[in-house]
Design a protein around this motif. Structure first.
Motif, PDB file in Angstrom:
ATOM      1  N   ASN A 390       9.596 -11.835  31.388  1.00  0.00           N
ATOM      2  CA  ASN A 390      10.533 -12.568  30.548  1.00  0.00           C
ATOM      3  C   ASN A 390      11.745 -11.662  30.331  1.00  0.00           C
ATOM      4  O   ASN A 390      11.594 -10.543  29.844  1.00  0.00           O
ATOM      5  CB  ASN A 390       9.805 -12.874  29.226  1.00  0.00           C
ATOM      6  N   ILE A 391      12.913 -12.113  30.703  1.00  0.00           N
ATOM      7  CA  ILE A 391      14.096 -11.240  30.655  1.00  0.00           C
ATOM      8  C   ILE A 391      14.395 -10.759  29.233  1.00  0.00           C
ATOM      9  O   ILE A 391      14.978  -9.699  29.029  1.00  0.00           O
ATOM     10  CB  ILE A 391      15.315 -11.948  31.302  1.00  0.00           C
ATOM     11  N   TYR A 392      13.943 -11.499  28.248  1.00  0.00           N
ATOM     12  CA  TYR A 392      14.151 -11.112  26.850  1.00  0.00           C
ATOM     13  C   TYR A 392      13.058 -10.175  26.341  1.00  0.00           C
ATOM     14  O   TYR A 392      13.043  -9.797  25.183  1.00  0.00           O
ATOM     15  CB  TYR A 392      14.204 -12.368  25.959  1.00  0.00           C
ATOM     16  N   HIS A 393      12.100  -9.872  27.218  1.00  0.00           N
ATOM     17  CA  HIS A 393      10.952  -9.039  26.826  1.00  0.00           C
ATOM     18  C   HIS A 393      10.706  -8.015  27.931  1.00  0.00           C
ATOM     19  O   HIS A 393       9.730  -8.102  28.686  1.00  0.00           O
ATOM     20  CB  HIS A 393       9.717  -9.953  26.630  1.00  0.00           C
ATOM     21  N   PRO A 394      11.608  -7.025  28.035  1.00  0.00           N
ATOM     22  CA  PRO A 394      11.493  -6.064  29.140  1.00  0.00           C
ATOM     23  C   PRO A 394      10.193  -5.271  29.104  1.00  0.00           C
ATOM     24  O   PRO A 394       9.758  -4.740  30.132  1.00  0.00           O
ATOM     25  CB  PRO A 394      12.709  -5.143  28.940  1.00  0.00           C
ATOM     26  N   GLU A 395       9.535  -5.238  27.948  1.00  0.00           N
ATOM     27  CA  GLU A 395       8.247  -4.533  27.840  1.00  0.00           C
ATOM     28  C   GLU A 395       7.205  -5.120  28.789  1.00  0.00           C
ATOM     29  O   GLU A 395       6.174  -4.505  29.046  1.00  0.00           O
ATOM     30  CB  GLU A 395       7.687  -4.638  26.411  1.00  0.00           C
ATOM     31  N   GLY A 396       7.477  -6.318  29.299  1.00  0.00           N
ATOM     32  CA  GLY A 396       6.508  -6.981  30.178  1.00  0.00           C
ATOM     33  C   GLY A 396       6.444  -6.380  31.572  1.00  0.00           C
ATOM     34  O   GLY A 396       5.566  -6.714  32.364  1.00  0.00           O
ATOM     35  N   GLU A 397       7.361  -5.482  31.876  1.00  0.00           N
ATOM     36  CA  GLU A 397       7.351  -4.841  33.190  1.00  0.00           C
ATOM     37  C   GLU A 397       6.367  -3.679  33.119  1.00  0.00           C
ATOM     38  O   GLU A 397       6.582  -2.728  32.371  1.00  0.00           O
ATOM     39  CB  GLU A 397       8.758  -4.333  33.507  1.00  0.00           C
ATOM     40  N   TYR A 398       5.289  -3.736  33.844  1.00  0.00           N
ATOM     41  CA  TYR A 398       4.293  -2.662  33.685  1.00  0.00           C
ATOM     42  C   TYR A 398       3.890  -2.008  35.009  1.00  0.00           C
ATOM     43  O   TYR A 398       3.581  -0.826  35.060  1.00  0.00           O
ATOM     44  CB  TYR A 398       3.035  -3.182  32.965  1.00  0.00           C
ATOM     45  N   LEU A 399       3.870  -2.767  36.091  1.00  0.00           N
ATOM     46  CA  LEU A 399       3.373  -2.180  37.345  1.00  0.00           C
ATOM     47  C   LEU A 399       4.537  -1.625  38.159  1.00  0.00           C
ATOM     48  O   LEU A 399       5.527  -2.317  38.377  1.00  0.00           O
ATOM     49  CB  LEU A 399       2.624  -3.242  38.157  1.00  0.00           C
ATOM     50  N   LYS A 400       4.436  -0.357  38.525  1.00  0.00           N
ATOM     51  CA  LYS A 400       5.461   0.191  39.409  1.00  0.00           C
ATOM     52  C   LYS A 400       4.786   1.046  40.464  1.00  0.00           C
ATOM     53  O   LYS A 400       3.725   1.636  40.220  1.00  0.00           O
ATOM     54  CB  LYS A 400       6.534   0.985  38.660  1.00  0.00           C
ATOM     55  N   GLY A 401       5.402   1.094  41.613  1.00  0.00           N
ATOM     56  CA  GLY A 401       4.795   1.862  42.689  1.00  0.00           C
ATOM     57  C   GLY A 401       5.845   2.295  43.693  1.00  0.00           C
ATOM     58  O   GLY A 401       6.952   1.748  43.735  1.00  0.00           O
ATOM     59  N   LEU A 402       5.490   3.294  44.479  1.00  0.00           N
ATOM     60  CA  LEU A 402       6.386   3.798  45.520  1.00  0.00           C
ATOM     61  C   LEU A 402       5.598   3.913  46.817  1.00  0.00           C
ATOM     62  O   LEU A 402       4.427   4.316  46.804  1.00  0.00           O
ATOM     63  CB  LEU A 402       6.905   5.185  45.133  1.00  0.00           C
ATOM     64  N   VAL A 403       6.242   3.541  47.919  1.00  0.00           N
ATOM     65  CA  VAL A 403       5.673   3.843  49.229  1.00  0.00           C
ATOM     66  C   VAL A 403       6.475   5.031  49.750  1.00  0.00           C
ATOM     67  O   VAL A 403       7.710   4.963  49.811  1.00  0.00           O
ATOM     68  CB  VAL A 403       5.807   2.658  50.208  1.00  0.00           C
TER      69      VAL A 403
END
Ligand code: SAH
Length: 407
Positions: A390-403
């Motif tokens: 939700n663009i108004y709830h940036p806390e919702g971004e949780y998974l990040k990864g790098l190749v």
């Protein structure tokens, strides 16, 4: 299980919460949480899980949401004045289902997906994952727990015959409250054993919602597993923190030379073996080991693998744990960089919500520097479209990864 059907009331009957002056700004920007510090007055007799109307200090209506004691006191369900009735739940579930159909995760070769992703679907506190004809529903707030039967009805209305079972699994996700009746169980349908009909991108797996972690499978790695499949050909793959083996069976389909799956949980290893077998029978390319990650990585030789996946559990569950978590990510990645074969590829992840993309990248940078090897970022990964932010709830971004490509 005792099922409490909420008494239906008009929205004007909802209890009232009034904010302190100037505390309405976050809500006017559609942020779905109201922190306790922003609240001036609460109606008498408010009970946890109640639906409340929230007003500014000037008396303007701001939002309707679920009330709960804690630092987040209200989770917003609507920014327009309306009743939270059966129509509301039907509409919300229908919107969520339309999105999943639009992004192509409801397909002949894919029947496992997240239908409701909390704030990302404007339904804070609710998770619903679909595995073939079973929906697994999880409440993270008392309010969603109170409304579970309405949600269950909405799932049946919107998904129709495609859903034969609705399993409710909130025992460990709800804040402990003695009178919540929150034991796990079927709200609709029900079978004693889970089946093998779940399919992700054409690969079969068993989602064990009865005994497995979370709702039974990590659907959030679907796209990243597909990316791994493209890099697997003729490589020796180590799938560290494999859980039910998602990355392993994609690597095998991608033509990997060998795939080794490692997890500290013996049950996870059993499930991984089962899932590999479902797709590839007794394929000698696959081996699974129940062992601690650091021990396994420490004992292996440099060059044993030329593709390593590191998908650990959340190292930081709250802000206070960030520093130690970053050390953990650094240590873990440093061993992988040190041990991977020349020209090897590392898929590395963090699912800790409190660790930002930048913090994670910095930890991986430090790990690379420790190993002294040349490391290049090939891809930056995130959560898939059925886990929308939700663009108004940036806390919702949780998974990040790098190749990463390691020379
Ligand atoms: N990659 C998986 C999800 C990983 S979840 C997938 O695609 O489905 C994290 C996993 O790490 C869990 O299965 C947990 O049992 C395992 N784990 C936790 N601590 C560990 C450790 N110290 N060593 C090895 N595995 C560990």
């Amino acid at each position: 299980m005792i099922i409490k059907i909420p008494i239906r009331i008009n929205n004007m009957d909802y209890k009232k919460i009034t904010l302190k002056p100037k505390k309405e700004e976050a809500l006017q920007r559609f942020h779905p949480w109201i922190f306790s510090g922003a609240i001036d007055k609460r109606d008498q007799g408010l009970a946890e899980g109640d639906i409340v109307n929230v007003y500014s200090s000037k008396g303007d209506f701001l939002a309707t949401g679920h009330y709960q004691i804690g630092s987040i006191e209200v989770r917003v369900l609507s920014f327009v004045e309306r009743e939270i009735d059966r129509d509301y739940w039907n509409e919300k579930i229908a919107v969520a289902y339309d999105l999943r159909k639009a992004i192509g995760v409801v397909a002949d070769n894919n029947n496992a997906y997240r239908l409701v992703h909390g704030e990302g679907d404007n339904l804070p506190g609710l998770i619903v994952d679909i595995y073939a004809d079973t929906a697994v529903m999880q409440s993270h707030s008392v309010g969603m727990h109170m409304n579970r039967m309405d949600i269950c009805e909405a799932l049946k209305n919107v998904l129709g015959d495609t859903i034969q079972n609705i399993y409710y699994k909130s025992e460990t996700t709800l804040p402990f409250k003695a009178n919540l009746d929150s034991e796990n169980g079927y709200l609709f349908g029900g079978k004693d054993t889970v089946n093998d009909e779940a399919i992700e991108n054409g690969l079969k797996f068993r989602a064990d919602w009865l005994k497995g972690q979370k709702t039974g499978f990590f659907v959030d790695q679907r796209d990243n597993r597909s990316l791994l499949e493209k890099y697997a050909k003729d490589r020796s793959v180590l799938n560290m923190f494999c859980y039910t083996g998602g990355f392993s069976f994609y690597a095998m389909r991608g033509g990997a030379k060998a795939v080794h799956s490692v997890d500290s949980s013996g049950k996870a290893i059993m499930l991984t073996e089962q899932n590999v077998k479902l797709n590839f029978g007794d394929d000698p390319r696959h081996k699974a080991f129940a062992e601690d990650a650091f021990k396994y990585l420490g004992n292996m030789n440099r060059g044993d693998y030329d593709l390593i996946v590191l998908d650990p559990p959340a190292f930081a569950k709250h802000r206070g744990a960030i520093k130690n978590a970053l050390q953990g990510y650094k240590r873990l990645n440093a061993v992988a960089f040190d041990k991977i074969a020349k020209g090897g590829i590392v898929f590395t992840f963090s699912c800790s919500q409190v660790i930002s993309k930048d913090m994670f990248r910095m930890a991986v940078f430090s790990a690379a520097a420790m190993s002294g090897r040349s490391v290049k970022i090939l891809h930056q990964m995130t959560q898939p479209a059925d886990h929308p932010i939700n663009i108004y709830h940036p806390e919702g971004e949780y998974l990040k990864g790098l190749v990463l490509y390691v020379e």
